[in-house]
Design a protein around this motif. Sequence first.
Motif, PDB file in Angstrom:
ATOM      1  N   ARG A  96       0.767  -1.180  -0.072  1.00 57.31           N
ATOM      2  CA  ARG A  96       0.004   0.032   0.070  1.00 57.31           C
ATOM      3  C   ARG A  96       0.856   1.236  -0.058  1.00 57.31           C
ATOM      4  O   ARG A  96       1.802   1.145   0.499  1.00 57.31           O
ATOM      5  CB  ARG A  96      -0.890   0.181   1.267  1.00 57.31           C
ATOM      6  N   TRP A  97       0.221   2.367  -0.642  1.00 59.22           N
ATOM      7  CA  TRP A  97       0.859   3.534  -0.522  1.00 59.22           C
ATOM      8  C   TRP A  97      -0.118   4.659  -0.330  1.00 59.22           C
ATOM      9  O   TRP A  97      -1.027   4.660  -1.019  1.00 59.22           O
ATOM     10  CB  TRP A  97       1.901   3.808  -1.628  1.00 59.22           C
ATOM     11  N   SER A  98       0.219   5.949  -0.176  1.00 60.45           N
ATOM     12  CA  SER A  98      -0.424   6.971  -0.403  1.00 60.45           C
ATOM     13  C   SER A  98      -0.370   7.927  -1.452  1.00 60.45           C
ATOM     14  O   SER A  98       1.187   8.101  -1.641  1.00 60.45           O
ATOM     15  CB  SER A  98      -0.559   7.700   1.251  1.00 60.45           C
ATOM     16  N   GLN A  99      -1.039   8.577  -1.833  1.00 65.01           N
ATOM     17  CA  GLN A  99      -1.016   9.335  -3.003  1.00 65.01           C
ATOM     18  C   GLN A  99      -1.955  10.442  -2.904  1.00 65.01           C
ATOM     19  O   GLN A  99      -2.965  10.350  -2.683  1.00 65.01           O
ATOM     20  CB  GLN A  99      -1.020   8.835  -4.519  1.00 65.01           C
ATOM     21  N   ARG A 104       2.974  10.924  -5.553  1.00 67.97           N
ATOM     22  CA  ARG A 104       3.337  10.190  -4.263  1.00 67.97           C
ATOM     23  C   ARG A 104       4.347  11.096  -3.454  1.00 67.97           C
ATOM     24  O   ARG A 104       5.472  11.373  -4.245  1.00 67.97           O
ATOM     25  CB  ARG A 104       4.124   8.753  -4.681  1.00 67.97           C
ATOM     26  N   GLU A 124      -3.448   0.258  -3.223  1.00 70.43           N
ATOM     27  CA  GLU A 124      -2.685  -1.214  -2.824  1.00 70.43           C
ATOM     28  C   GLU A 124      -2.551  -1.841  -4.272  1.00 70.43           C
ATOM     29  O   GLU A 124      -3.385  -1.827  -5.148  1.00 70.43           O
ATOM     30  CB  GLU A 124      -3.730  -2.078  -2.186  1.00 70.43           C
ATOM     31  N   VAL A 150       9.407   0.693  -0.076  1.00 74.28           N
ATOM     32  CA  VAL A 150       9.700   1.437  -1.243  1.00 74.28           C
ATOM     33  C   VAL A 150      10.882   1.149  -1.867  1.00 74.28           C
ATOM     34  O   VAL A 150      11.598   0.406  -1.178  1.00 74.28           O
ATOM     35  CB  VAL A 150      10.028   2.882  -0.851  1.00 74.28           C
ATOM     36  N   ALA A 198       4.613   4.909   2.169  1.00 76.37           N
ATOM     37  CA  ALA A 198       4.196   3.685   1.594  1.00 76.37           C
ATOM     38  C   ALA A 198       4.622   2.735   2.609  1.00 76.37           C
ATOM     39  O   ALA A 198       5.452   2.792   3.435  1.00 76.37           O
ATOM     40  CB  ALA A 198       4.793   3.573   0.466  1.00 76.37           C
ATOM     41  N   GLU A 199       4.048   1.395   2.396  1.00 71.99           N
ATOM     42  CA  GLU A 199       4.420   0.201   3.396  1.00 71.99           C
ATOM     43  C   GLU A 199       5.901  -0.324   2.796  1.00 71.99           C
ATOM     44  O   GLU A 199       6.549  -0.793   3.820  1.00 71.99           O
ATOM     45  CB  GLU A 199       3.460  -0.998   3.123  1.00 71.99           C
ATOM     46  N   SER A 222      -5.346   5.944  -0.516  1.00 72.67           N
ATOM     47  CA  SER A 222      -4.657   4.844  -0.295  1.00 72.67           C
ATOM     48  C   SER A 222      -4.710   3.900  -1.268  1.00 72.67           C
ATOM     49  O   SER A 222      -5.871   3.709  -1.824  1.00 72.67           O
ATOM     50  CB  SER A 222      -4.849   4.266   1.066  1.00 72.67           C
ATOM     51  N   LEU A 246      -1.541   5.765   7.393  1.00 70.52           N
ATOM     52  CA  LEU A 246      -1.298   5.705   5.944  1.00 70.52           C
ATOM     53  C   LEU A 246      -2.670   5.970   5.177  1.00 70.52           C
ATOM     54  O   LEU A 246      -2.558   6.265   4.045  1.00 70.52           O
ATOM     55  CB  LEU A 246      -0.429   4.253   5.533  1.00 70.52           C
TER      56      LEU A 246
END
Length: 304
Positions: free
Chosen positions: A2-5, A54, A16, A91, A88-89, A14, A278
Amino acid sequence: MRWSQVISARTSESVEAPDTPPRPGEVVVRTVLSGLCTSELPAWTGHDGGTPLRLGHELSGEISAIGPGVHGWTVGEYVTGFATGALAEAVHVPARDLVPLPPNLSADTVLGEPVACVVEALSRCGLTPGRRVAVVGLGFMGLIAVQVAAAAAPVHLVGVDRRPEARALATGLGAHAGCAPSDAEPGSFDIVVELTGSAGGLQRAGELTAEHGVLCIAGYHHHGPRALDIELWYRGVTIVNGFTPQRHRQLQALREGLQLMSDRRLTLEPLLTHEAPLDDLDAGFRRLAKKPAGFVKCVVRPGT
């Protein structure tokens, strides 16, 4: 993973997606700690709704995969350094941009990039024992600077800020005194480190610098033009740019900063005052923008 943007002004989401293997020269770092930085606020507040963005460049974590051509690293090793998209979880990071954490440091209390920025800035100031030093602006970076300066044994070290709680933190972290900007004596410091990022703070920092002293400009000045009083020239003040674009200098400063942390002369623990999940980074950015009482730094711990 998962990451945030950021997808529009003041709005993040978020995402995935399946994990991907590291490319040649890269490692995958599982994020333990990532920070929200003031320099990212314009991207969050001013996103035009186009391509998602991101953010995140402050990172510590654990290597979880190693790409082709990477040598000398092991899975499970804790690292910090310079990354992009670190909110992000996990990178992907070029291995050359990472430094291993000393064994007595925990990844959940280390953010290497801002430490490196401060150590690099102060390395140019001629900071030797017996100097009179002021740090103007006691946010996250300023409170790191107080500790780095204190390690150089100044004869007098003052933290300058409008907020009493920030001044109290500074004295607890090594400053001999704290004072409001209006109470600091003009021309009384051999070295002044400016970390306000504001026009008024920069002007006051110049006023505090002694004849033939050093004014180090290390604040984030991206909010309009800045002016320096010509009197600084007539007083023989040396003006130092605290920034560097050179990665080898940043990495050396990071190593020096981690040594200070390992030696218990620098800590970030009391500065990590707020957290955001997150899945709701907008809450963290709102705190960063408003800076409520007691705020110093908002971080993300994606693994928790």
